[in-house]
Design a protein around this motif. Structure first.
Motif, PDB file in Angstrom:
ATOM      1  N   ASN A 192       0.843  -1.306  -0.239  1.00 57.08           N
ATOM      2  CA  ASN A 192       0.045  -0.015  -0.016  1.00 57.08           C
ATOM      3  C   ASN A 192       0.974   1.157  -0.050  1.00 57.08           C
ATOM      4  O   ASN A 192       1.433   1.306   1.035  1.00 57.08           O
ATOM      5  N   ASP A 195       0.704   3.652   2.979  1.00 55.42           N
ATOM      6  CA  ASP A 195       1.045   3.279   4.341  1.00 55.42           C
ATOM      7  C   ASP A 195       1.925   4.219   5.209  1.00 55.42           C
ATOM      8  O   ASP A 195       2.635   4.879   4.525  1.00 55.42           O
ATOM      9  N   ARG A 262      -8.969   1.870   9.977  1.00 55.48           N
ATOM     10  CA  ARG A 262      -7.760   1.141   8.907  1.00 55.48           C
ATOM     11  C   ARG A 262      -6.985   2.049   8.298  1.00 55.48           C
ATOM     12  O   ARG A 262      -7.361   3.229   8.677  1.00 55.48           O
ATOM     13  N   VAL A 263      -6.062   1.662   7.625  1.00 56.59           N
ATOM     14  CA  VAL A 263      -5.297   2.753   6.678  1.00 56.59           C
ATOM     15  C   VAL A 263      -5.912   2.942   5.280  1.00 56.59           C
ATOM     16  O   VAL A 263      -6.497   2.178   4.855  1.00 56.59           O
ATOM     17  N   VAL A 265      -6.502   3.579   1.510  1.00 58.99           N
ATOM     18  CA  VAL A 265      -5.873   2.759   0.300  1.00 58.99           C
ATOM     19  C   VAL A 265      -6.245   3.726  -1.229  1.00 58.99           C
ATOM     20  O   VAL A 265      -7.034   4.478  -0.760  1.00 58.99           O
ATOM     21  N   GLU A 310      -4.593  -3.033   1.402  1.00 62.80           N
ATOM     22  CA  GLU A 310      -3.691  -2.883   2.469  1.00 62.80           C
ATOM     23  C   GLU A 310      -2.574  -3.939   2.164  1.00 62.80           C
ATOM     24  O   GLU A 310      -2.692  -4.716   1.437  1.00 62.80           O
ATOM     25  N   THR A 311      -1.523  -3.646   2.746  1.00 56.57           N
ATOM     26  CA  THR A 311      -0.230  -4.208   2.652  1.00 56.57           C
ATOM     27  C   THR A 311      -0.406  -5.715   3.067  1.00 56.57           C
ATOM     28  O   THR A 311      -0.961  -5.724   4.342  1.00 56.57           O
TER      29      THR A 311
END
Ligand SMILES: Nc1ncnc2c1ncn2[C@@H]1O[C@H](COP(=O)(O)OP(=O)(O)O)[C@@H](O)[C@H]1O
Ligand SMILES: [Mg+2]
Length: 502
Positions: A192, A195, A262-263, A265, A310-311
Protein backbone atom coordinates in the motif's frame (compact mmCIF):
# COMPACT_ATOMS: atom_id res chain seq x y z
CA UNK A 1 87.96 -54.81 -68.96
CA UNK A 2 89.31 -52.11 -71.33
CA UNK A 3 91.01 -48.81 -70.47
CA UNK A 4 87.98 -46.84 -71.32
CA UNK A 5 86.02 -48.68 -68.62
CA UNK A 6 88.83 -47.96 -66.11
CA UNK A 7 88.76 -44.32 -67.04
CA UNK A 8 84.99 -44.29 -66.60
CA UNK A 9 85.34 -45.66 -63.03
CA UNK A 10 87.86 -42.96 -62.03
CA UNK A 11 85.55 -40.39 -63.49
CA UNK A 12 82.65 -41.59 -61.31
CA UNK A 13 84.82 -41.48 -58.15
CA UNK A 14 86.10 -38.04 -59.10
CA UNK A 15 82.53 -36.80 -59.67
CA UNK A 16 81.48 -38.15 -56.26
CA UNK A 17 84.30 -36.24 -54.52
CA UNK A 18 83.40 -33.11 -56.44
CA UNK A 19 79.74 -33.45 -55.39
CA UNK A 20 80.71 -33.93 -51.74
CA UNK A 21 82.91 -30.84 -51.81
CA UNK A 22 80.05 -28.87 -53.34
CA UNK A 23 77.66 -30.08 -50.65
CA UNK A 24 80.13 -29.25 -47.86
CA UNK A 25 80.66 -25.81 -49.31
CA UNK A 26 76.93 -25.16 -49.44
CA UNK A 27 76.54 -26.38 -45.85
CA UNK A 28 79.35 -24.03 -44.65
CA UNK A 29 77.70 -21.13 -46.46
CA UNK A 30 74.36 -21.97 -44.82
CA UNK A 31 75.97 -22.15 -41.35
CA UNK A 32 77.66 -18.80 -41.92
CA UNK A 33 74.33 -17.21 -42.88
CA UNK A 34 72.59 -18.71 -39.89
CA UNK A 35 75.26 -17.47 -37.52
CA UNK A 36 75.03 -14.04 -39.08
CA UNK A 37 71.28 -13.94 -38.57
CA UNK A 38 71.71 -15.08 -34.95
CA UNK A 39 74.21 -12.31 -34.33
CA UNK A 40 71.87 -9.75 -35.87
CA UNK A 41 68.98 -10.90 -33.75
CA UNK A 42 71.07 -10.79 -30.59
CA UNK A 43 72.24 -7.30 -31.48
CA UNK A 44 68.67 -6.12 -32.02
CA UNK A 45 67.52 -7.57 -28.72
CA UNK A 46 70.41 -5.92 -26.95
CA UNK A 47 69.66 -2.61 -28.59
CA UNK A 48 66.07 -2.78 -27.34
CA UNK A 49 67.17 -3.26 -23.79
CA UNK A 50 70.11 -0.90 -23.72
CA UNK A 51 69.77 1.72 -26.43
CA UNK A 52 73.11 2.83 -27.79
CA UNK A 53 73.89 6.34 -26.60
CA UNK A 54 74.60 9.09 -29.04
CA UNK A 55 78.23 10.20 -29.21
CA UNK A 56 81.19 8.60 -27.44
CA UNK A 57 80.71 5.15 -25.99
CA UNK A 58 81.69 4.69 -22.39
CA UNK A 59 82.55 1.68 -20.30
CA UNK A 60 84.10 -1.55 -21.45
CA UNK A 61 82.74 -3.16 -24.58
CA UNK A 62 81.01 -6.48 -24.64
CA UNK A 63 78.64 -8.00 -22.14
CA UNK A 64 78.78 -5.21 -19.55
CA UNK A 65 78.85 -2.37 -22.02
CA UNK A 66 77.44 0.88 -20.60
CA UNK A 67 77.20 -0.57 -17.13
CA UNK A 68 80.24 1.15 -15.71
CA UNK A 69 83.28 -0.48 -14.17
CA UNK A 70 81.64 -1.76 -11.02
CA UNK A 71 78.47 -3.62 -10.29
CA UNK A 72 76.14 -1.40 -8.31
CA UNK A 73 74.66 -2.82 -5.15
CA UNK A 74 72.31 -0.14 -3.82
CA UNK A 75 71.22 -0.54 -0.24
CA UNK A 76 67.55 -1.28 0.32
CA UNK A 77 65.74 1.84 1.45
CA UNK A 78 62.98 1.61 3.95
CA UNK A 79 60.55 4.51 3.83
CA UNK A 80 57.02 5.35 4.80
CA UNK A 81 54.27 4.81 2.28
CA UNK A 82 53.52 8.51 2.63
CA UNK A 83 56.95 9.41 1.24
CA UNK A 84 56.83 6.63 -1.35
CA UNK A 85 53.51 7.90 -2.63
CA UNK A 86 55.21 11.18 -3.55
CA UNK A 87 57.99 9.42 -5.43
CA UNK A 88 55.68 6.88 -7.08
CA UNK A 89 52.21 8.44 -7.27
CA UNK A 90 49.39 5.91 -7.70
CA UNK A 91 51.78 2.96 -7.49
CA UNK A 92 52.36 3.34 -3.79
CA UNK A 93 49.65 5.11 -1.86
CA UNK A 94 49.26 5.20 1.89
CA UNK A 95 46.21 2.91 1.65
CA UNK A 96 43.13 3.19 3.79
CA UNK A 97 44.50 1.27 6.70
CA UNK A 98 42.91 -1.75 8.24
CA UNK A 99 39.71 -0.03 9.35
CA UNK A 100 36.58 -1.64 8.06
CA UNK A 101 35.64 -4.86 6.40
CA UNK A 102 37.73 -6.84 3.97
CA UNK A 103 36.91 -6.21 0.30
CA UNK A 104 39.86 -7.86 -1.39
CA UNK A 105 43.40 -7.21 -2.49
CA UNK A 106 44.94 -3.82 -3.14
CA UNK A 107 46.67 -4.62 -6.45
CA UNK A 108 49.24 -1.85 -6.08
CA UNK A 109 49.90 -1.80 -2.37
CA UNK A 110 49.77 -5.59 -2.35
CA UNK A 111 47.94 -5.84 0.96
CA UNK A 112 44.34 -6.20 1.97
CA UNK A 113 41.88 -3.50 1.00
CA UNK A 114 39.35 -2.80 3.72
CA UNK A 115 36.44 -0.44 3.49
CA UNK A 116 33.91 0.91 5.92
CA UNK A 117 31.99 4.02 4.88
CA UNK A 118 30.96 4.92 8.43
CA UNK A 119 34.48 4.93 9.82
CA UNK A 120 35.83 6.70 6.69
CA UNK A 121 33.20 9.36 7.20
CA UNK A 122 34.14 9.70 10.84
CA UNK A 123 37.81 10.08 9.99
CA UNK A 124 37.01 12.66 7.30
CA UNK A 125 38.23 10.67 4.26
CA UNK A 126 34.79 10.91 2.66
CA UNK A 127 32.13 13.52 3.25
CA UNK A 128 29.19 12.05 1.33
CA UNK A 129 27.56 8.78 2.30
CA UNK A 130 26.96 7.32 -1.12
CA UNK A 131 28.75 5.17 -3.63
CA UNK A 132 28.36 4.78 -7.36
CA UNK A 133 29.36 1.60 -9.07
CA UNK A 134 29.88 1.57 -12.85
CA UNK A 135 30.86 -1.20 -15.23
CA UNK A 136 29.87 -3.33 -18.21
CA UNK A 137 27.52 -6.28 -17.76
CA UNK A 138 29.17 -9.27 -16.14
CA UNK A 139 32.21 -7.47 -14.75
CA UNK A 140 31.33 -8.15 -11.12
CA UNK A 141 29.50 -5.00 -9.95
CA UNK A 142 26.65 -6.85 -8.30
CA UNK A 143 29.08 -9.29 -6.71
CA UNK A 144 30.94 -6.38 -5.14
CA UNK A 145 27.70 -4.82 -3.88
CA UNK A 146 26.62 -8.20 -2.50
CA UNK A 147 29.90 -8.96 -0.77
CA UNK A 148 29.95 -5.46 0.72
CA UNK A 149 26.36 -5.92 1.91
CA UNK A 150 26.77 -9.44 3.30
CA UNK A 151 29.91 -8.56 5.22
CA UNK A 152 28.31 -5.41 6.63
CA UNK A 153 25.20 -7.31 7.74
CA UNK A 154 27.36 -9.95 9.41
CA UNK A 155 29.07 -7.09 11.22
CA UNK A 156 25.74 -5.87 12.58
CA UNK A 157 24.57 -3.35 10.00
CA UNK A 158 21.29 -3.58 8.13
CA UNK A 159 20.57 -3.91 4.44
CA UNK A 160 17.74 -2.77 2.18
CA UNK A 161 17.60 -3.45 -1.52
CA UNK A 162 15.26 -0.82 -2.95
CA UNK A 163 14.28 -2.64 -6.11
CA UNK A 164 15.73 -5.90 -7.36
CA UNK A 165 14.70 -6.23 -11.01
CA UNK A 166 16.36 -9.57 -11.65
CA UNK A 167 15.56 -11.12 -8.29
CA UNK A 168 19.26 -11.82 -7.83
CA UNK A 169 19.32 -10.54 -4.22
CA UNK A 170 16.55 -12.86 -3.06
CA UNK A 171 18.95 -15.71 -2.27
CA UNK A 172 21.36 -13.33 -0.57
CA UNK A 173 18.72 -11.63 1.60
CA UNK A 174 17.10 -14.94 2.55
CA UNK A 175 20.54 -16.35 3.30
CA UNK A 176 21.01 -13.51 5.78
CA UNK A 177 17.68 -14.32 7.42
CA UNK A 178 16.02 -11.24 5.95
CA UNK A 179 12.62 -10.54 4.40
CA UNK A 180 12.02 -10.59 0.65
CA UNK A 181 8.86 -9.09 -0.76
CA UNK A 182 7.98 -10.15 -4.26
CA UNK A 183 5.70 -7.85 -6.23
CA UNK A 184 4.35 -8.37 -9.68
CA UNK A 185 1.17 -9.07 -11.62
CA UNK A 186 -0.63 -12.12 -10.30
CA UNK A 187 1.38 -12.39 -7.07
CA UNK A 188 -0.33 -12.42 -3.70
CA UNK A 189 1.72 -9.59 -2.22
CA UNK A 190 0.25 -6.13 -2.09
CA UNK A 191 2.05 -2.96 -1.06
CA UNK A 192 0.00 0.00 0.00
CA UNK A 193 1.71 3.20 -1.17
CA UNK A 194 -0.29 5.09 1.47
CA UNK A 195 1.14 3.11 4.38
CA UNK A 196 2.28 5.46 7.11
CA UNK A 197 5.59 3.63 7.61
CA UNK A 198 7.29 3.17 10.95
CA UNK A 199 6.98 6.06 13.35
CA UNK A 200 10.43 7.13 14.47
CA UNK A 201 10.96 8.22 18.06
CA UNK A 202 12.85 11.35 17.01
CA UNK A 203 12.82 13.75 14.06
CA UNK A 204 15.79 14.46 11.77
CA UNK A 205 17.29 16.85 14.29
CA UNK A 206 17.08 14.30 17.06
CA UNK A 207 14.17 15.96 18.93
CA UNK A 208 11.29 13.74 20.11
CA UNK A 209 8.68 13.22 17.39
CA UNK A 210 5.40 14.91 18.32
CA UNK A 211 2.01 13.62 17.12
CA UNK A 212 1.59 16.69 15.01
CA UNK A 213 5.04 16.38 13.38
CA UNK A 214 4.40 12.72 12.66
CA UNK A 215 0.99 13.46 11.10
CA UNK A 216 2.59 16.11 8.89
CA UNK A 217 5.35 13.73 7.87
CA UNK A 218 2.89 10.99 6.90
CA UNK A 219 0.73 13.44 4.96
CA UNK A 220 3.74 14.79 3.02
CA UNK A 221 4.87 11.27 2.25
CA UNK A 222 1.41 10.20 1.04
CA UNK A 223 0.92 13.31 -1.05
CA UNK A 224 4.35 12.88 -2.60
CA UNK A 225 3.71 9.28 -3.64
CA UNK A 226 0.24 10.16 -5.02
CA UNK A 227 1.72 12.98 -7.09
CA UNK A 228 4.52 10.68 -8.26
CA UNK A 229 2.04 8.02 -9.36
CA UNK A 230 -0.10 10.58 -11.19
CA UNK A 231 2.98 12.06 -12.86
CA UNK A 232 4.20 8.69 -14.07
CA UNK A 233 0.80 7.67 -15.39
CA UNK A 234 0.08 10.99 -17.14
CA UNK A 235 3.70 11.49 -18.20
CA UNK A 236 3.55 15.20 -17.36
CA UNK A 237 3.60 17.63 -14.45
CA UNK A 238 0.33 18.11 -12.61
CA UNK A 239 -1.68 21.32 -12.91
CA UNK A 240 -2.67 23.36 -9.86
CA UNK A 241 -6.32 22.16 -9.91
CA UNK A 242 -5.05 18.57 -10.12
CA UNK A 243 -2.80 19.10 -7.08
CA UNK A 244 -5.72 20.65 -5.30
CA UNK A 245 -8.16 17.80 -5.96
CA UNK A 246 -5.54 15.16 -5.05
CA UNK A 247 -4.82 16.85 -1.72
CA UNK A 248 -8.56 17.11 -0.97
CA UNK A 249 -9.15 13.49 -1.96
CA UNK A 250 -6.26 12.30 0.21
CA UNK A 251 -7.63 14.13 3.26
CA UNK A 252 -11.11 12.69 2.86
CA UNK A 253 -9.71 9.20 2.18
CA UNK A 254 -7.70 9.42 5.42
CA UNK A 255 -10.82 10.56 7.30
CA UNK A 256 -12.91 7.71 5.86
CA UNK A 257 -10.30 5.12 6.75
CA UNK A 258 -9.90 6.54 10.26
CA UNK A 259 -13.64 6.11 10.88
CA UNK A 260 -13.25 2.44 9.98
CA UNK A 261 -9.99 2.15 11.98
CA UNK A 262 -7.85 1.12 9.04
CA UNK A 263 -5.23 2.71 6.83
CA UNK A 264 -6.33 4.50 3.66
CA UNK A 265 -5.83 2.78 0.31
CA UNK A 266 -5.83 3.99 -3.30
CA UNK A 267 -9.53 3.01 -3.90
CA UNK A 268 -10.46 5.39 -1.02
CA UNK A 269 -8.73 8.21 -2.90
CA UNK A 270 -10.53 7.26 -6.12
CA UNK A 271 -13.88 7.28 -4.29
CA UNK A 272 -13.12 10.72 -2.85
CA UNK A 273 -12.23 12.03 -6.32
CA UNK A 274 -15.55 10.69 -7.57
CA UNK A 275 -17.32 12.84 -4.96
CA UNK A 276 -15.35 15.91 -6.10
CA UNK A 277 -16.76 15.47 -9.58
CA UNK A 278 -20.05 16.87 -8.24
CA UNK A 279 -18.36 20.16 -7.36
CA UNK A 280 -19.77 23.37 -8.79
CA UNK A 281 -16.39 24.62 -10.05
CA UNK A 282 -15.80 23.39 -13.58
CA UNK A 283 -12.01 23.36 -13.13
CA UNK A 284 -12.30 21.11 -10.08
CA UNK A 285 -14.70 18.75 -11.86
CA UNK A 286 -12.37 18.44 -14.82
CA UNK A 287 -9.24 17.91 -12.69
CA UNK A 288 -11.04 15.37 -10.47
CA UNK A 289 -12.15 13.40 -13.55
CA UNK A 290 -8.64 13.31 -14.98
CA UNK A 291 -7.07 12.26 -11.65
CA UNK A 292 -9.76 9.67 -11.08
CA UNK A 293 -9.20 8.05 -14.44
CA UNK A 294 -5.45 8.21 -13.94
CA UNK A 295 -5.46 6.55 -10.53
CA UNK A 296 -8.00 3.96 -11.64
CA UNK A 297 -5.14 2.44 -13.64
CA UNK A 298 -3.49 1.52 -10.35
CA UNK A 299 -6.47 -0.66 -9.43
CA UNK A 300 -7.19 -2.05 -12.89
CA UNK A 301 -5.23 -3.15 -15.92
CA UNK A 302 -1.63 -4.32 -15.64
CA UNK A 303 -1.14 -2.80 -12.17
CA UNK A 304 -4.24 -4.34 -10.61
CA UNK A 305 -3.71 -6.17 -7.36
CA UNK A 306 -0.28 -4.75 -6.58
CA UNK A 307 -0.92 -1.39 -4.91
CA UNK A 308 -4.66 -1.09 -4.47
CA UNK A 309 -5.21 -2.60 -1.05
CA UNK A 310 -3.76 -2.90 2.41
CA UNK A 311 -0.23 -4.17 2.68
CA UNK A 312 -0.04 -7.95 2.96
CA UNK A 313 3.64 -8.27 3.76
CA UNK A 314 5.36 -6.10 6.26
CA UNK A 315 8.77 -4.61 5.67
CA UNK A 316 9.93 -4.11 9.19
CA UNK A 317 12.61 -1.52 9.82
CA UNK A 318 14.06 -3.77 12.48
CA UNK A 319 14.71 -6.61 9.98
CA UNK A 320 18.40 -7.22 9.26
CA UNK A 321 17.91 -7.36 5.53
CA UNK A 322 15.02 -6.60 3.22
CA UNK A 323 14.56 -6.54 -0.51
CA UNK A 324 11.74 -5.88 -2.92
CA UNK A 325 12.00 -8.42 -5.70
CA UNK A 326 10.33 -7.09 -8.84
CA UNK A 327 11.55 -9.80 -11.20
CA UNK A 328 7.95 -10.90 -11.86
CA UNK A 329 7.46 -7.62 -13.73
CA UNK A 330 9.57 -8.74 -16.66
CA UNK A 331 7.61 -7.89 -19.79
CA UNK A 332 5.23 -5.48 -18.01
CA UNK A 333 4.62 -2.00 -19.46
CA UNK A 334 7.26 0.67 -18.75
CA UNK A 335 4.69 2.65 -16.71
CA UNK A 336 4.00 -0.38 -14.56
CA UNK A 337 7.72 -0.80 -13.94
CA UNK A 338 8.09 2.86 -13.03
CA UNK A 339 5.08 2.79 -10.71
CA UNK A 340 6.49 -0.26 -8.96
CA UNK A 341 9.89 1.39 -8.65
CA UNK A 342 8.35 4.55 -7.28
CA UNK A 343 6.30 2.63 -4.71
CA UNK A 344 9.18 0.33 -3.78
CA UNK A 345 11.53 3.31 -3.48
CA UNK A 346 9.06 5.34 -1.40
CA UNK A 347 8.40 2.30 0.74
CA UNK A 348 12.03 1.55 1.34
CA UNK A 349 12.76 5.18 2.10
CA UNK A 350 9.82 5.42 4.50
CA UNK A 351 11.30 2.44 6.28
CA UNK A 352 14.90 3.59 6.38
CA UNK A 353 14.52 7.29 7.09
CA UNK A 354 14.35 6.87 10.79
CA UNK A 355 17.06 7.55 13.28
CA UNK A 356 16.16 4.37 15.17
CA UNK A 357 17.11 2.20 12.23
CA UNK A 358 20.80 1.97 12.98
CA UNK A 359 23.42 1.99 10.25
CA UNK A 360 22.10 0.66 7.00
CA UNK A 361 23.20 -0.01 3.47
CA UNK A 362 20.61 0.86 0.80
CA UNK A 363 21.25 -0.68 -2.61
CA UNK A 364 19.78 0.56 -5.88
CA UNK A 365 20.62 -2.35 -8.17
CA UNK A 366 20.58 -1.62 -11.93
CA UNK A 367 19.55 1.83 -10.84
CA UNK A 368 18.86 3.66 -14.10
CA UNK A 369 15.13 3.00 -13.73
CA UNK A 370 15.27 4.87 -10.45
CA UNK A 371 16.64 7.95 -12.12
CA UNK A 372 14.49 8.03 -15.23
CA UNK A 373 11.55 9.89 -13.72
CA UNK A 374 11.94 13.35 -12.27
CA UNK A 375 9.85 12.64 -9.19
CA UNK A 376 11.91 9.56 -8.33
CA UNK A 377 15.13 11.36 -8.98
CA UNK A 378 14.14 14.29 -6.79
CA UNK A 379 13.13 11.97 -3.96
CA UNK A 380 16.42 10.17 -4.30
CA UNK A 381 18.48 13.38 -4.25
CA UNK A 382 16.65 14.51 -1.11
CA UNK A 383 17.02 11.17 0.59
CA UNK A 384 20.74 11.03 -0.26
CA UNK A 385 21.23 14.42 1.31
CA UNK A 386 19.68 13.13 4.52
CA UNK A 387 21.67 9.91 4.42
CA UNK A 388 24.21 11.09 7.01
CA UNK A 389 21.54 12.08 9.49
CA UNK A 390 19.89 8.68 9.22
CA UNK A 391 23.08 6.62 9.20
CA UNK A 392 22.47 5.35 5.68
CA UNK A 393 25.04 4.47 3.04
CA UNK A 394 23.56 4.40 -0.48
CA UNK A 395 24.95 2.31 -3.31
CA UNK A 396 23.77 2.99 -6.87
CA UNK A 397 24.78 0.42 -9.49
CA UNK A 398 24.86 1.66 -13.10
CA UNK A 399 26.47 0.55 -16.35
CA UNK A 400 28.10 3.82 -17.23
CA UNK A 401 28.12 7.48 -16.30
CA UNK A 402 26.21 8.21 -19.51
CA UNK A 403 23.24 6.43 -17.82
CA UNK A 404 22.96 9.53 -15.67
CA UNK A 405 22.34 11.51 -18.83
CA UNK A 406 19.38 9.27 -19.55
CA UNK A 407 17.75 11.19 -16.74
CA UNK A 408 16.96 14.00 -19.16
CA UNK A 409 18.28 16.27 -21.87
CA UNK A 410 21.82 17.34 -21.32
CA UNK A 411 21.09 20.70 -19.72
CA UNK A 412 17.78 19.85 -18.15
CA UNK A 413 16.97 20.06 -14.47
CA UNK A 414 16.93 16.29 -14.27
CA UNK A 415 20.38 15.90 -15.76
CA UNK A 416 21.61 18.47 -13.24
CA UNK A 417 20.06 16.50 -10.39
CA UNK A 418 21.58 13.28 -11.68
CA UNK A 419 24.98 14.98 -11.86
CA UNK A 420 24.56 16.18 -8.29
CA UNK A 421 24.14 12.55 -7.25
CA UNK A 422 27.44 11.82 -8.94
CA UNK A 423 29.26 14.67 -7.28
CA UNK A 424 27.76 13.83 -3.87
CA UNK A 425 29.03 10.27 -4.17
CA UNK A 426 32.43 10.33 -2.53
CA UNK A 427 33.06 6.71 -3.34
CA UNK A 428 33.12 5.79 -7.01
CA UNK A 429 34.09 2.38 -8.28
CA UNK A 430 34.65 1.71 -11.96
CA UNK A 431 34.73 -1.79 -13.34
CA UNK A 432 35.74 -2.60 -16.92
CA UNK A 433 34.30 -0.23 -19.53
CA UNK A 434 34.55 -0.15 -23.29
CA UNK A 435 36.11 2.71 -25.19
CA UNK A 436 32.86 4.62 -25.84
CA UNK A 437 31.63 4.45 -22.23
CA UNK A 438 35.09 5.38 -21.02
CA UNK A 439 35.04 8.65 -22.93
CA UNK A 440 32.39 10.14 -20.63
CA UNK A 441 33.69 8.33 -17.53
CA UNK A 442 37.22 9.54 -18.17
CA UNK A 443 36.29 13.17 -18.53
CA UNK A 444 33.68 13.25 -15.74
CA UNK A 445 36.02 11.62 -13.28
CA UNK A 446 39.23 13.20 -14.57
CA UNK A 447 40.95 9.87 -15.02
CA UNK A 448 44.63 9.90 -15.90
CA UNK A 449 45.82 8.17 -19.09
CA UNK A 450 47.12 5.32 -17.01
CA UNK A 451 43.77 4.95 -15.25
CA UNK A 452 41.92 5.02 -18.57
CA UNK A 453 44.11 2.24 -19.95
CA UNK A 454 43.63 0.31 -16.72
CA UNK A 455 39.82 0.57 -16.77
CA UNK A 456 39.69 -0.73 -20.36
CA UNK A 457 41.51 -3.90 -19.40
CA UNK A 458 40.34 -4.64 -15.86
CA UNK A 459 39.65 -8.34 -15.30
CA UNK A 460 36.37 -9.56 -13.81
CA UNK A 461 36.05 -8.69 -10.14
CA UNK A 462 38.69 -5.96 -10.15
CA UNK A 463 37.83 -2.27 -10.11
CA UNK A 464 39.29 1.18 -9.83
CA UNK A 465 38.16 2.74 -6.57
CA UNK A 466 38.04 6.51 -6.14
CA UNK A 467 37.71 7.67 -2.56
CA UNK A 468 37.85 11.43 -2.38
CA UNK A 469 41.22 12.14 -4.01
CA UNK A 470 42.79 8.70 -3.70
CA UNK A 471 42.65 5.89 -6.25
CA UNK A 472 43.03 2.18 -5.64
CA UNK A 473 42.98 -0.85 -7.88
CA UNK A 474 41.12 -3.46 -5.90
CA UNK A 475 40.40 -7.10 -6.61
CA UNK A 476 37.21 -8.15 -4.87
CA UNK A 477 37.82 -11.53 -3.21
CA UNK A 478 34.78 -13.73 -2.74
CA UNK A 479 34.67 -16.50 -0.17
CA UNK A 480 33.68 -20.09 -0.91
CA UNK A 481 30.31 -19.49 0.71
CA UNK A 482 29.70 -16.27 -1.20
CA UNK A 483 30.59 -17.49 -4.69
CA UNK A 484 27.54 -19.72 -5.31
CA UNK A 485 25.28 -17.22 -3.56
CA UNK A 486 26.31 -14.38 -5.87
CA UNK A 487 26.55 -16.38 -9.08
CA UNK A 488 24.50 -14.81 -11.84
CA UNK A 489 26.14 -16.83 -14.65
CA UNK A 490 24.80 -20.08 -13.25
CA UNK A 491 21.25 -18.86 -13.47
CA UNK A 492 21.82 -17.75 -17.04
CA UNK A 493 23.19 -21.19 -17.85
CA UNK A 494 20.12 -22.75 -16.27
CA UNK A 495 17.80 -20.41 -18.15
CA UNK A 496 19.53 -21.17 -21.41
CA UNK A 497 19.29 -24.90 -20.74
CA UNK A 498 15.61 -24.56 -19.99
CA UNK A 499 15.11 -22.58 -23.18
CA UNK A 500 17.02 -25.18 -25.17
CA UNK A 501 15.07 -28.11 -23.70
CA UNK A 502 11.71 -26.27 -24.03
N1 LIG B 1 35.44 -11.07 -7.57
C1 LIG B 1 34.94 -12.13 -8.19
N2 LIG B 1 35.53 -13.34 -8.06
C2 LIG B 1 35.00 -14.43 -8.69
N3 LIG B 1 33.91 -14.41 -9.47
C3 LIG B 1 33.30 -13.24 -9.65
C4 LIG B 1 33.78 -12.04 -9.03
N4 LIG B 1 32.97 -11.03 -9.39
C5 LIG B 1 32.04 -11.57 -10.19
N5 LIG B 1 32.23 -12.89 -10.35
C6 LIG B 1 31.37 -13.79 -11.13
O1 LIG B 1 31.01 -13.15 -12.34
C7 LIG B 1 29.64 -13.29 -12.62
C8 LIG B 1 29.03 -11.97 -12.99
O2 LIG B 1 29.16 -11.06 -11.93
P1 LIG B 1 28.06 -9.98 -11.57
O3 LIG B 1 28.49 -9.41 -10.27
O4 LIG B 1 26.70 -10.53 -11.64
O5 LIG B 1 28.28 -8.92 -12.75
P2 LIG B 1 27.52 -7.55 -13.07
O6 LIG B 1 26.64 -7.22 -11.92
O7 LIG B 1 28.61 -6.57 -13.29
O8 LIG B 1 26.76 -7.82 -14.33
C9 LIG B 1 28.98 -13.88 -11.37
O9 LIG B 1 28.44 -15.13 -11.70
C10 LIG B 1 30.08 -14.01 -10.35
O10 LIG B 1 30.06 -15.28 -9.75
MG1 LIG C 1 24.55 -7.03 -11.95
Amino acid sequence: MGRSTEHGLFQVIEDGRENRREAQKAQRQLNRERAKRRRERAREAKQDRFPEPEGRKVGPSGKYQLRGMHTLAPRAVRTTSHTASTAYPFVAGPGLGAQGLYIGRDMNGGGAFCFDPWSLYKSGVISGMSMMLFGQVGTGKSSLAKSLAVRQVLAGRKLSVASDKKGEWTRVVRGLGGTVIQVGPGLETRLNPLDPGTRPSTDVEGKPMTDHAWAMMVRTRRMSILVTLARILTDRDLTSPEHHVLAGALDSAVATAARESRVPVIPDVIAALQVQRDDEDKLIVEAASVMMMTLTRVSSGDLAGMFDGETTAVLDSSARATSIDTSALRGASPEAVRVVNACAGAWTEAMVTTRDGGQRLVIYEEGWDNISSEADLRRMVEQWKLARAYGIFNVLVLHKIADLEMAGDKDSRMAAMAKSLLSDADVKVIYRQDRSALKVTGSEMELSDRERALVRSLPKGTGLWRLGDSSFEVQNRLTKAELPLFDTDERMDKQQNEEVSA
